[in-house]
Design an enzyme around this catalytic site. Sequence first.
Site, PDB file in Angstrom:
ATOM      1  N   TYR A  86      -1.802  -0.768  10.170  1.00 12.24           N
ATOM      2  CA  TYR A  86      -1.936  -1.197   8.766  1.00 12.24           C
ATOM      3  C   TYR A  86      -0.708  -0.760   7.961  1.00 12.24           C
ATOM      4  O   TYR A  86      -0.120  -1.555   7.208  1.00 12.24           O
ATOM      5  CB  TYR A  86      -3.207  -0.572   8.183  1.00 12.24           C
ATOM      6  CG  TYR A  86      -3.399  -0.755   6.699  1.00 12.24           C
ATOM      7  CD1 TYR A  86      -3.967  -1.910   6.188  1.00 12.24           C
ATOM      8  CD2 TYR A  86      -3.029   0.255   5.806  1.00 12.24           C
ATOM      9  CE1 TYR A  86      -4.156  -2.065   4.814  1.00 12.24           C
ATOM     10  CE2 TYR A  86      -3.218   0.106   4.442  1.00 12.24           C
ATOM     11  CZ  TYR A  86      -3.777  -1.054   3.952  1.00 12.24           C
ATOM     12  OH  TYR A  86      -3.962  -1.209   2.597  1.00 12.24           O
TER      13      TYR A  86
ATOM     14  N   SER B 270       0.860  -1.188   0.000  1.00 10.31           N
ATOM     15  CA  SER B 270       0.000   0.000   0.000  1.00 10.31           C
ATOM     16  C   SER B 270       0.893   1.233   0.000  1.00 10.31           C
ATOM     17  O   SER B 270       1.996   1.213   0.566  1.00 10.31           O
ATOM     18  CB  SER B 270      -0.874   0.029   1.257  1.00 10.31           C
ATOM     19  OG  SER B 270      -1.529   1.281   1.372  1.00 10.31           O
TER      20      SER B 270
HETATM   21  P1  NAP Z   1     -11.559  -5.476  -0.319  1.00 13.16           P
HETATM   22  O1  NAP Z   1     -12.392  -4.961  -1.430  1.00 13.16           O
HETATM   23  O2  NAP Z   1     -11.967  -5.212   1.085  1.00 13.16           O
HETATM   24  O3  NAP Z   1     -11.376  -7.057  -0.527  1.00 13.16           O
HETATM   25  C1  NAP Z   1     -10.643  -7.765   0.393  1.00 13.16           C
HETATM   26  C2  NAP Z   1     -10.598  -9.206  -0.021  1.00 13.16           C
HETATM   27  O4  NAP Z   1      -9.763  -9.907   0.918  1.00 13.16           O
HETATM   28  C3  NAP Z   1     -11.926  -9.905   0.004  1.00 13.16           C
HETATM   29  O5  NAP Z   1     -11.949 -10.833  -1.055  1.00 13.16           O
HETATM   30  C4  NAP Z   1     -11.936 -10.628   1.345  1.00 13.16           C
HETATM   31  O6  NAP Z   1     -12.734 -11.810   1.333  1.00 13.16           O
HETATM   32  C5  NAP Z   1     -10.490 -11.000   1.447  1.00 13.16           C
HETATM   33  N1  NAP Z   1     -10.000 -11.261   2.793  1.00 13.16           N
HETATM   34  C6  NAP Z   1      -9.974 -10.419   3.845  1.00 13.16           C
HETATM   35  N2  NAP Z   1      -9.413 -11.025   4.904  1.00 13.16           N
HETATM   36  C7  NAP Z   1      -9.073 -12.270   4.502  1.00 13.16           C
HETATM   37  C8  NAP Z   1      -8.452 -13.366   5.124  1.00 13.16           C
HETATM   38  N3  NAP Z   1      -8.054 -13.308   6.412  1.00 13.16           N
HETATM   39  N4  NAP Z   1      -8.263 -14.495   4.409  1.00 13.16           N
HETATM   40  C9  NAP Z   1      -8.647 -14.578   3.112  1.00 13.16           C
HETATM   41  N5  NAP Z   1      -9.230 -13.551   2.466  1.00 13.16           N
HETATM   42  C10 NAP Z   1      -9.447 -12.413   3.165  1.00 13.16           C
HETATM   43  O7  NAP Z   1     -10.061  -4.935  -0.419  1.00 13.16           O
HETATM   44  P2  NAP Z   1      -9.211  -4.280  -1.626  1.00 13.16           P
HETATM   45  O8  NAP Z   1      -9.349  -2.823  -1.544  1.00 13.16           O
HETATM   46  O9  NAP Z   1      -9.464  -4.982  -2.884  1.00 13.16           O
HETATM   47  O10 NAP Z   1      -7.741  -4.601  -1.081  1.00 13.16           O
HETATM   48  C11 NAP Z   1      -6.944  -5.644  -1.596  1.00 13.16           C
HETATM   49  C12 NAP Z   1      -5.521  -5.393  -1.150  1.00 13.16           C
HETATM   50  O11 NAP Z   1      -5.086  -4.101  -1.605  1.00 13.16           O
HETATM   51  C13 NAP Z   1      -5.353  -5.376   0.368  1.00 13.16           C
HETATM   52  O12 NAP Z   1      -4.124  -6.015   0.724  1.00 13.16           O
HETATM   53  C14 NAP Z   1      -5.285  -3.899   0.701  1.00 13.16           C
HETATM   54  O13 NAP Z   1      -4.561  -3.631   1.877  1.00 13.16           O
HETATM   55  C15 NAP Z   1      -4.576  -3.364  -0.531  1.00 13.16           C
HETATM   56  N6  NAP Z   1      -4.785  -1.929  -0.748  1.00 13.16           N
HETATM   57  C16 NAP Z   1      -6.018  -1.439  -1.050  1.00 13.16           C
HETATM   58  C17 NAP Z   1      -6.159  -0.068  -1.235  1.00 13.16           C
HETATM   59  C18 NAP Z   1      -7.479   0.578  -1.569  1.00 13.16           C
HETATM   60  O14 NAP Z   1      -7.574   1.821  -1.542  1.00 13.16           O
HETATM   61  N7  NAP Z   1      -8.519  -0.178  -1.868  1.00 13.16           N
HETATM   62  C19 NAP Z   1      -5.049   0.789  -1.107  1.00 13.16           C
HETATM   63  C20 NAP Z   1      -3.815   0.232  -0.807  1.00 13.16           C
HETATM   64  C21 NAP Z   1      -3.694  -1.135  -0.630  1.00 13.16           C
HETATM   65  P3  NAP Z   1     -14.114 -11.914   2.171  1.00 13.16           P
HETATM   66  O15 NAP Z   1     -15.004 -10.842   1.651  1.00 13.16           O
HETATM   67  O16 NAP Z   1     -14.620 -13.288   1.902  1.00 13.16           O
HETATM   68  O17 NAP Z   1     -13.734 -11.673   3.612  1.00 13.16           O
END
Ligand code: NAP
Length: 251
Positions: A160, A146
């Site tokens: 985080y 991130s």
């Molecule tokens: P998201 O929409 O909240 O999706 C998260 C995904 O992770 C879901 O499929 C969820 O599955 C799964 N998950 C959560 N905890 C889990 C666990 N313990 N074991 C297995 N699966 C798990 O998140 P996103 O925004 O796409 O983020 C994806 C990655 O990008 C993360 O690492 C996040 O930190 C990073 N990121 C995101 C942003 C942003 O602005 N969106 C920015 C920087 C970094 P369930 O729904 O089944 O729980």
Amino acid sequence: MTGRARTILVTGGSRGIGAATAEIAGAAGWNVAVNFRSDSAAAEACAERVRAAGGQAITVQGDVSDEAAVDAMFDATRTAFGAIDAVVVNAGIVAPASPIAEMTLERMRRVIDTNLIGALLCARAAARHLPRPLDQPAASIVLISSAASRLGGANEYVDYAASKGAIDTLTIGLSKELAANNIRVNGVRPGIIETDIHASGGEPGRAQRMAPLVPMQRAGTARETGEAVFWLCTEAASYVTGAVVDVAGGR
Ligand code: NAP
């Protein structure tokens, strides 16, 4: 390696950046294993979109912070598709915005367990499943970090941000450790991306609120992030390892 479809395992593939990456891989004809923790309907919907795009897909339930579940998810992927060529270590969580003075130990452990222990367990399984001779196309691990690892997350989520700083460091170490096993290891640092993660952190409108602070004046999309992630998985990135790519609109 020639003649068979390549296989990608995406942790946290049911929504957001993971789901977008899965769909892009499916459109390129890859076999896709979509891991999820709790939302089986969302994971199956993603798998259906992968199939509609042209790939094969399975869904695999498992919490990435659970050692046995991680090993089982890799075994299930291998059983379904025969080999694993790329792993996207994407599952991650945030907790509601809070200064550190008010954080509970339970919250800190939850964030570190998913974001860091989960990544370590998936990296270990990948190191066991992905090695191949150097004269074949390389396998690939992409760790999702991130921009918070650079910015620090002050007053919102330093726990985080610290977990993501560790992901950047893990990327460097693994890239050196696994290169001789013909596994490339890279990171992607998303900035403000429109996904459900902001709602799960208690502020559904966060991406729109933050958009004016981004040099490009907008939030990014899961698809824009997934394109960079998938590129790192492919032979188009055949000499790229140990890199961390910012997908953050200049932030
Ligand atoms: P998201 O929409 O909240 O999706 C998260 C995904 O992770 C879901 O499929 C969820 O599955 C799964 N998950 C959560 N905890 C889990 C666990 N313990 N074991 C297995 N699966 C798990 O998140 P996103 O925004 O796409 O983020 C994806 C990655 O990008 C993360 O690492 C996040 O930190 C990073 N990121 C995101 C942003 C942003 O602005 N969106 C920015 C920087 C970094 P369930 O729904 O089944 O729980």
